[in-house]
Design an enzyme around this catalytic site. Structure first.
Site, mmCIF file in Angstrom:
data_model
loop_
_atom_site.group_PDB
_atom_site.id
_atom_site.type_symbol
_atom_site.label_atom_id
_atom_site.label_comp_id
_atom_site.label_asym_id
_atom_site.label_seq_id
_atom_site.Cartn_x
_atom_site.Cartn_y
_atom_site.Cartn_z
ATOM 1 N N TRP A 1 0.985 -1.358 -0.043
ATOM 2 C CA TRP A 1 -0.009 -0.124 -0.156
ATOM 3 C C TRP A 1 0.924 1.231 -0.295
ATOM 4 O O TRP A 1 0.301 1.940 -0.695
ATOM 5 C CB TRP A 1 -1.103 0.214 1.314
ATOM 6 C CG TRP A 1 -1.758 1.367 1.546
ATOM 7 C CD1 TRP A 1 -2.719 1.931 0.849
ATOM 8 C CD2 TRP A 1 -1.403 2.486 2.592
ATOM 9 N NE1 TRP A 1 -2.863 3.058 1.407
ATOM 10 C CE2 TRP A 1 -2.197 3.710 2.531
ATOM 11 C CE3 TRP A 1 0.078 2.136 3.303
ATOM 12 C CZ2 TRP A 1 -2.338 4.538 2.971
ATOM 13 C CZ3 TRP A 1 -0.738 3.079 4.131
ATOM 14 C CH2 TRP A 1 -0.973 4.774 3.969
ATOM 15 N N HIS A 2 1.530 0.474 0.985
ATOM 16 C CA HIS A 2 2.695 2.057 0.637
ATOM 17 C C HIS A 2 3.224 2.487 -0.391
ATOM 18 O O HIS A 2 3.510 3.998 -1.260
ATOM 19 C CB HIS A 2 4.204 2.359 1.462
ATOM 20 C CG HIS A 2 4.011 2.686 3.136
ATOM 21 N ND1 HIS A 2 3.864 1.623 3.882
ATOM 22 C CD2 HIS A 2 3.837 4.088 3.957
ATOM 23 C CE1 HIS A 2 3.639 1.892 5.289
ATOM 24 N NE2 HIS A 2 2.851 3.678 4.691
ATOM 25 N N GLY A 3 3.300 1.662 -1.236
ATOM 26 C CA GLY A 3 4.218 1.709 -2.388
ATOM 27 C C GLY A 3 4.516 0.765 -3.563
ATOM 28 O O GLY A 3 5.692 -0.660 -2.195
#
Lengths: 76, 384
Positions: B316-318
């Protein structure tokens, strides 16, 4: 039903105190954590057919054996 | 202009909050007014890049249709798992397309806040499936999704918790107290972000120039403190602003640097995110495991659950190697903590002694700081 639930709770919490003191605080006294909580909800659904969503309730609504019993009674 | 940055934002914020405070004082509902301010901020902030504004509008209409469509079908067909999975995937799809940008270099749905808005929309779909959400009012949905204090970076609120505050009109005394708490949070947030985070950022830059081992270690710690003050400061300002608008958005940080173990850390760091994952990913994963009997022992189940949970958080952060590694790192740490605390006799015997607690705290902080070092991207940079 009560007896069955207390057996379940004893298995999940790995401590027989939950059968003796029905008002014991389950989260603060380290008897239940996130893992145990999820296991308990799954066991309740499997045994009693009562579904409780993990995001639905505040932990303060279900933090003692008595409160859990009351919740299952209200929903079954 | 950006959210909670620069003189212009705060000037507009103060001007627009004053009427809200007056209305709150006279015990008037803030529903319509706070929605109005949200729209004003969205237009001011997003209009500097029209594509972003267009994406936001498109995303909003799409998600509203998905939620309303699913609610209709859920009522008609009940708890059908296939339908649920289809709608869950549809809800996450825009974020996936946006995150794929790092791999395919095409920007789709790239607008400020999409990561956080996705949490709000996913939880609505899951709670519709669970039968917890039974109706969807468009105005309330729009107020919840577009609520400007938390639009770009959280804290992540829950729709039903939001609803309770949204419909309630506080009595004067209560509102004034909440308003005072809100202003205090905003002021502390400004000190965190504008003063402390800026100081640590300077130290960080200074240490970054040197590649000797002690500067790298120094950098890791300065980055950790910078990250905390920057994000906790932002969160405080967002929560404080929400309070003034009558919404008690949950706090995001609770002294993370006093954590006694990694589990404790995730109850103190970015709380709204980790609790979201706990309620919507971890718990459900464990419940599915139980029903399908995937694992033999509790510890296997828990360890796997933690690693899956944190890996998704990393994604989700990347989709970069550093973020994925950060997720796995914390997943493994949580699993090891669980195994150690359940198995070790040494732990059970000494867990309440002062010395043990101190050592446990000390080790936790080093592990946390190393995690931030992975998160910063510098670890993989140095290894290369």
């Amino acid at each position: 039903m009560e007896k069955e639930l207390l057996e379940l709770l004893e298995k999940v919490c790995e401590d027989s105190i939950v059968k003796e003191d029905l008002d014991v605080e389950l989260f603060e006294s380290d008897l239940l954590d996130s893992l145990g909580f999820a296991e308990l909800l799954a066991e309740i659904e499997l045994t009693f057919g009562v579904f409780i969503s993990p995001s639905e309730i505040e932990r303060s609504e279900i933090n003692t054996p008595n409160k859990i019993i009351a919740m299952i009674k209200a929903r079954s | 202009m950006n959210f909670f940055e620069g003189y212009a934002f705060f000037l507009v914020l103060i001007v627009l909050l004053i009427p809200a405070i007056i209305m709150g004082y006279f015990e008037k509902s803030l529903k319509l007014y706070s929605f109005g301010i949200s729209i004003v901020f969205v237009i001011i902030i997003f209009s500097k890049n029209w594509i972003q504004l267009l994406y936001l509008i498109l995303y909003f209409i799409l998600q509203l249709s998905i939620a309303a469509g699913y609610l209709y079908l859920r009522k008609k067909y009940g708890r059908n798992q296939k339908l649920y999975h289809i709608f869950l995937i549809l809800t996450i799809l825009p974020l996936v397309l946006c995150k794929l940008e790092t791999l395919i270099h095409i920007n789709i749905f790239g607008f400020v806040g999409i990561s956080y808005l996705t949490f709000k929309n996913v939880q609505i779909i899951i709670e519709i499936y669970d039968g917890v959400i039974k109706e969807l009012a468009v105005f309330e949905y729009a107020s919840f999704i577009l609520f400007f204090p938390t639009l770009s970076s959280g804290p992540i609120d829950r729709s039903r918790r939001f609803h309770d505050d949204w419909v309630r009109v506080c009595k004067r005394e209560e509102y004034l107290k909440q308003c005072a708490d809100g202003i205090q949070k905003i002021l502390v947030g400004i000190i965190y972000k504008v003063i402390l985070a800026a100081c640590f950022f300077r130290l960080m830059e200074f240490l970054m120039a040197d590649k000797s081992w002690y500067c790298i270690i120094g950098y890791a710690y300065m980055y950790g403190f910078y990250l905390f003050f920057d994000f906790a400061g932002y969160s405080l300002m967002a929560v404080g602003t929400s309070y003034i608008l009558g919404i008690r958005t949950p706090d995001n940080f609770k002294f993370p640097f006093i954590s006694k173990d990694i589990t404790d850390f995730w109850n103190r760091w970015h709380i709204s995110l980790s609790h979201w994952f706990r309620d919507f990913v971890f718990s459900r994963f464990i419940m599915t495991c139980m029903k399908k009997k995937w694992f033999n022992t509790r510890l296997q189940k828990a360890s796997f659950g933690f690693i899956v949970n944190m890996f998704i958080m990393g994604m989700w952060h990347g989709l970069t190697p550093s973020y994925l590694l950060y997720g796995i790192y914390h997943g493994v740490l949580l699993a090891l903590t669980e195994i150690y605390q359940k198995k070790s006799k040494f732990h059970m015997k000494y867990k309440n002694s002062k010395g043990y607690k101190f050592v446990s705290w000390f080790i936790t902080i080093q592990l946390v700081m190393f995690g931030f070092f992975i998160f910063s991207g510098r670890l993989l940079e140095i290894i290369k």
